[in-house]
Write a protein that holds these residues in place. Structure first.
Motif, PDB file in Angstrom:
ATOM      1  N   LYS A 136      61.623  25.345 -14.555  1.00  0.00           N
ATOM      2  CA  LYS A 136      61.636  26.949 -14.415  1.00  0.00           C
ATOM      3  C   LYS A 136      61.190  27.064 -12.898  1.00  0.00           C
ATOM      4  O   LYS A 136      61.684  27.967 -12.033  1.00  0.00           O
ATOM      5  CB  LYS A 136      60.612  27.655 -15.201  1.00  0.00           C
ATOM      6  CG  LYS A 136      61.187  28.128 -16.581  1.00  0.00           C
ATOM      7  CD  LYS A 136      60.124  28.779 -17.179  1.00  0.00           C
ATOM      8  CE  LYS A 136      60.725  29.370 -18.545  1.00  0.00           C
ATOM      9  NZ  LYS A 136      59.912  30.000 -19.452  1.00  0.00           N
ATOM     10  N   THR A 137      60.272  26.256 -12.393  1.00  0.00           N
ATOM     11  CA  THR A 137      59.818  26.340 -10.815  1.00  0.00           C
ATOM     12  C   THR A 137      60.917  25.756 -10.134  1.00  0.00           C
ATOM     13  O   THR A 137      61.203  26.490  -9.044  1.00  0.00           O
ATOM     14  CB  THR A 137      58.575  25.316 -10.788  1.00  0.00           C
ATOM     15  OG1 THR A 137      57.540  25.624 -11.684  1.00  0.00           O
ATOM     16  CG2 THR A 137      58.114  25.201  -9.390  1.00  0.00           C
ATOM     17  N   GLN A 138      61.847  24.756 -10.554  1.00  0.00           N
ATOM     18  CA  GLN A 138      62.840  24.250  -9.696  1.00  0.00           C
ATOM     19  C   GLN A 138      63.906  25.326  -9.657  1.00  0.00           C
ATOM     20  O   GLN A 138      64.504  25.581  -8.670  1.00  0.00           O
ATOM     21  CB  GLN A 138      63.626  23.030 -10.225  1.00  0.00           C
ATOM     22  CG  GLN A 138      62.626  21.812  -9.886  1.00  0.00           C
ATOM     23  CD  GLN A 138      63.267  20.634 -10.537  1.00  0.00           C
ATOM     24  OE1 GLN A 138      63.994  20.594 -11.414  1.00  0.00           O
ATOM     25  NE2 GLN A 138      62.988  19.293 -10.040  1.00  0.00           N
ATOM     26  N   SER A 139      64.191  25.986 -10.650  1.00  0.00           N
ATOM     27  CA  SER A 139      65.201  27.077 -10.809  1.00  0.00           C
ATOM     28  C   SER A 139      64.822  28.107  -9.820  1.00  0.00           C
ATOM     29  O   SER A 139      65.495  28.746  -9.091  1.00  0.00           O
ATOM     30  CB  SER A 139      65.132  27.620 -12.333  1.00  0.00           C
ATOM     31  OG  SER A 139      65.973  28.779 -12.176  1.00  0.00           O
ATOM     32  N   LEU A 140      63.323  28.918  -9.708  1.00  0.00           N
ATOM     33  CA  LEU A 140      63.071  29.746  -8.935  1.00  0.00           C
ATOM     34  C   LEU A 140      63.019  29.393  -7.468  1.00  0.00           C
ATOM     35  O   LEU A 140      63.464  30.067  -6.579  1.00  0.00           O
ATOM     36  CB  LEU A 140      61.546  30.151  -9.332  1.00  0.00           C
ATOM     37  CG  LEU A 140      61.525  30.894 -10.706  1.00  0.00           C
ATOM     38  CD1 LEU A 140      59.859  31.137 -10.889  1.00  0.00           C
ATOM     39  CD2 LEU A 140      62.277  32.280 -10.640  1.00  0.00           C
ATOM     40  N   PHE A 141      62.877  28.294  -7.134  1.00  0.00           N
ATOM     41  CA  PHE A 141      62.969  27.518  -5.676  1.00  0.00           C
ATOM     42  C   PHE A 141      64.324  27.821  -5.396  1.00  0.00           C
ATOM     43  O   PHE A 141      64.651  27.990  -3.919  1.00  0.00           O
ATOM     44  CB  PHE A 141      62.350  26.240  -5.869  1.00  0.00           C
ATOM     45  CG  PHE A 141      62.599  25.468  -4.475  1.00  0.00           C
ATOM     46  CD1 PHE A 141      61.655  25.668  -3.402  1.00  0.00           C
ATOM     47  CD2 PHE A 141      63.604  24.703  -4.042  1.00  0.00           C
ATOM     48  CE1 PHE A 141      61.822  25.379  -2.101  1.00  0.00           C
ATOM     49  CE2 PHE A 141      63.469  24.001  -3.167  1.00  0.00           C
ATOM     50  CZ  PHE A 141      63.014  24.320  -1.885  1.00  0.00           C
ATOM     51  N   PHE A 142      65.398  26.947  -6.231  1.00  0.00           N
ATOM     52  CA  PHE A 142      66.602  27.186  -5.572  1.00  0.00           C
ATOM     53  C   PHE A 142      67.307  28.264  -5.478  1.00  0.00           C
ATOM     54  O   PHE A 142      67.964  28.931  -4.631  1.00  0.00           O
ATOM     55  CB  PHE A 142      67.679  26.375  -6.699  1.00  0.00           C
ATOM     56  CG  PHE A 142      67.508  25.061  -6.559  1.00  0.00           C
ATOM     57  CD1 PHE A 142      67.921  24.253  -5.110  1.00  0.00           C
ATOM     58  CD2 PHE A 142      66.898  23.966  -7.425  1.00  0.00           C
ATOM     59  CE1 PHE A 142      67.468  22.824  -5.158  1.00  0.00           C
ATOM     60  CE2 PHE A 142      66.764  22.710  -7.477  1.00  0.00           C
ATOM     61  CZ  PHE A 142      67.042  22.036  -6.171  1.00  0.00           C
ATOM     62  N   LYS A 143      66.738  29.481  -6.203  1.00  0.00           N
ATOM     63  CA  LYS A 143      67.168  30.940  -6.321  1.00  0.00           C
ATOM     64  C   LYS A 143      66.673  31.515  -4.763  1.00  0.00           C
ATOM     65  O   LYS A 143      67.307  32.401  -4.205  1.00  0.00           O
ATOM     66  CB  LYS A 143      66.670  31.777  -7.280  1.00  0.00           C
ATOM     67  CG  LYS A 143      67.599  31.455  -8.675  1.00  0.00           C
ATOM     68  CD  LYS A 143      67.135  32.452  -9.752  1.00  0.00           C
ATOM     69  CE  LYS A 143      67.933  32.204 -10.971  1.00  0.00           C
ATOM     70  NZ  LYS A 143      67.569  32.988 -12.194  1.00  0.00           N
ATOM     71  N   TRP A 144      65.588  31.168  -4.668  1.00  0.00           N
ATOM     72  CA  TRP A 144      64.929  31.751  -3.540  1.00  0.00           C
ATOM     73  C   TRP A 144      65.597  31.045  -2.193  1.00  0.00           C
ATOM     74  O   TRP A 144      65.603  31.746  -1.101  1.00  0.00           O
ATOM     75  CB  TRP A 144      63.384  31.295  -3.508  1.00  0.00           C
ATOM     76  CG  TRP A 144      62.541  31.687  -2.125  1.00  0.00           C
ATOM     77  CD1 TRP A 144      62.176  33.044  -1.698  1.00  0.00           C
ATOM     78  CD2 TRP A 144      62.254  30.845  -1.088  1.00  0.00           C
ATOM     79  NE1 TRP A 144      61.602  32.959  -0.335  1.00  0.00           N
ATOM     80  CE2 TRP A 144      61.662  31.583  -0.126  1.00  0.00           C
ATOM     81  CE3 TRP A 144      62.333  29.601  -0.779  1.00  0.00           C
ATOM     82  CZ2 TRP A 144      61.254  30.987   1.182  1.00  0.00           C
ATOM     83  CZ3 TRP A 144      62.145  28.771   0.318  1.00  0.00           C
ATOM     84  CH2 TRP A 144      61.408  29.734   1.348  1.00  0.00           C
ATOM     85  N   LYS A 145      65.918  29.717  -2.231  1.00  0.00           N
ATOM     86  CA  LYS A 145      66.467  29.044  -1.142  1.00  0.00           C
ATOM     87  C   LYS A 145      67.725  29.715  -0.892  1.00  0.00           C
ATOM     88  O   LYS A 145      68.351  29.869   0.460  1.00  0.00           O
ATOM     89  CB  LYS A 145      66.612  27.875  -1.388  1.00  0.00           C
ATOM     90  CG  LYS A 145      66.871  26.660  -0.383  1.00  0.00           C
ATOM     91  CD  LYS A 145      66.698  25.161  -0.438  1.00  0.00           C
ATOM     92  CE  LYS A 145      67.121  24.497   0.689  1.00  0.00           C
ATOM     93  NZ  LYS A 145      67.032  22.987   0.358  1.00  0.00           N
ATOM     94  N   LYS A 146      68.622  30.168  -1.895  1.00  0.00           N
ATOM     95  CA  LYS A 146      69.887  30.674  -1.696  1.00  0.00           C
ATOM     96  C   LYS A 146      69.735  31.973  -1.105  1.00  0.00           C
ATOM     97  O   LYS A 146      70.587  32.706  -0.372  1.00  0.00           O
ATOM     98  CB  LYS A 146      70.715  30.928  -2.855  1.00  0.00           C
ATOM     99  CG  LYS A 146      71.256  29.524  -3.557  1.00  0.00           C
ATOM    100  CD  LYS A 146      71.941  29.559  -4.805  1.00  0.00           C
ATOM    101  CE  LYS A 146      72.242  28.279  -5.156  1.00  0.00           C
ATOM    102  NZ  LYS A 146      73.164  28.185  -6.639  1.00  0.00           N
TER     103      LYS A 146
END
Length: 279
Positions: free
Chosen positions: A269-279
């Motif tokens: 979930k942390t990785q998923s949130l990180f990639f969403k924030w990066k986009k």
């Protein structure tokens, strides 16, 4: 008296035939083909590649032939039996067993007596195999009279399962022109390989037998009853304690597994949130 002659080619020379008074040929790999019994299905062609170099013929050196064409064959009875198990054909399986059948599977503490006990064992075996596990017969060697020895292993969707090699010995009886199993002894490969420990254990047991012959006679006279008594004692005194310890261990293991998946879920979930924030 029967002996096994291994050959690397399906062609048998005339010299070989003339050396014996009776020559009996069987299909090289029982799981591949037979004119009357299509016994082991689901992937038979690959068996030729795996066991093609193990082709064998059974040779009789006696004055009288073991069998003639159209006579009863232990080979046919064996293949019908394993075909019934693989195809989960309970009615055909029942027709392979005699009423006074004796089945001794060395994985169990006591043998199975009679058709009812034998069928219960084989039906449980069939159910435990599921839909994809099959017996794969490697070799069948017929002996004097209605007897046969079989090498086999088990496969899942055509892939060999480790520690499932076995060897079975069968004695048949003629019931209305059909050979059925009267005696069966089944040996299965153990996943535990004791090696030299087995020889050490044998040495110690033989020493005790020699030192205490009366106890040895008593034990050898009723081995199955003694084993059953030992299991009862274990069930009364040791099983509750061991069961409690095992239950605690399994609970701890379950908690550790849940904790591991919780951490893994947090990371995902942390990785998923990180990639969403990066986009």
């Amino acid at each position: 008296m029967a002996s096994m002659v291994n050959i690397m080619s399906p062609t048998v020379s005339k010299n070989l035939i003339t050396n014996f008074k009776t020559l009996r040929l069987k299909p090289e790999i029982p799981s591949l083909q037979h004119s009357r019994v299509n016994a082991i299905r689901n992937g038979p062609i690959k068996m030729m590649k795996k066991y093609g170099s193990r082709r064998s013929i059974v040779v009789s050196c006696s004055d009288q032939p073991i069998s003639m064409p159209n006579q009863l064959s232990g080979y046919d009875a064996v293949m019908k039996f394993y075909s019934s198990i693989n195809e989960k054909n309970h009615d055909q399986l029942r027709s392979c067993i005699s009423n006074d059948c004796f089945v001794d599977d060395f994985s169990f503490s006591k043998p199975f007596h009679g058709k009812k006990e034998a069928m219960k064992f084989f039906e449980e075996l069939v159910n435990s195999m599921g839909q994809n596990v099959k017996f794969c017969v490697e070799n069948v060697c017929e002996g004097d009279g209605y007897t046969a020895a079989v090498n086999w292993h088990m496969e899942w969707k055509g892939r060999k399962i480790p520690f499932t090699r076995g060897c079975s010995f069968y004695e048949f009886t003629d019931e209305g022109g059909i050979l059925v199993i009267r005696n069966a002894r089944i040996l299965i490969e153990s996943p535990i390989k004791p090696g030299g420990i087995a020889l050490t254990l044998l040495k110690n047991i033989t020493f005790l037998f020699d030192e205490f012959p009366q106890i040895a006679d008593w034990f050898l006279g009723k081995p199955y009853e003694i084993i059953q008594l030992t299991l009862r004692i274990y069930g009364l005194f040791l099983a509750p304690l061991i069961g409690h310890v095992m239950a605690s261990y399994l609970k701890l293991l379950n908690n550790m597994t849940e904790f591991f998946f919780l951490i893994l879920n947090i990371i995902i979930k942390t990785q998923s949130l990180f990639f969403k924030w990066k986009k």
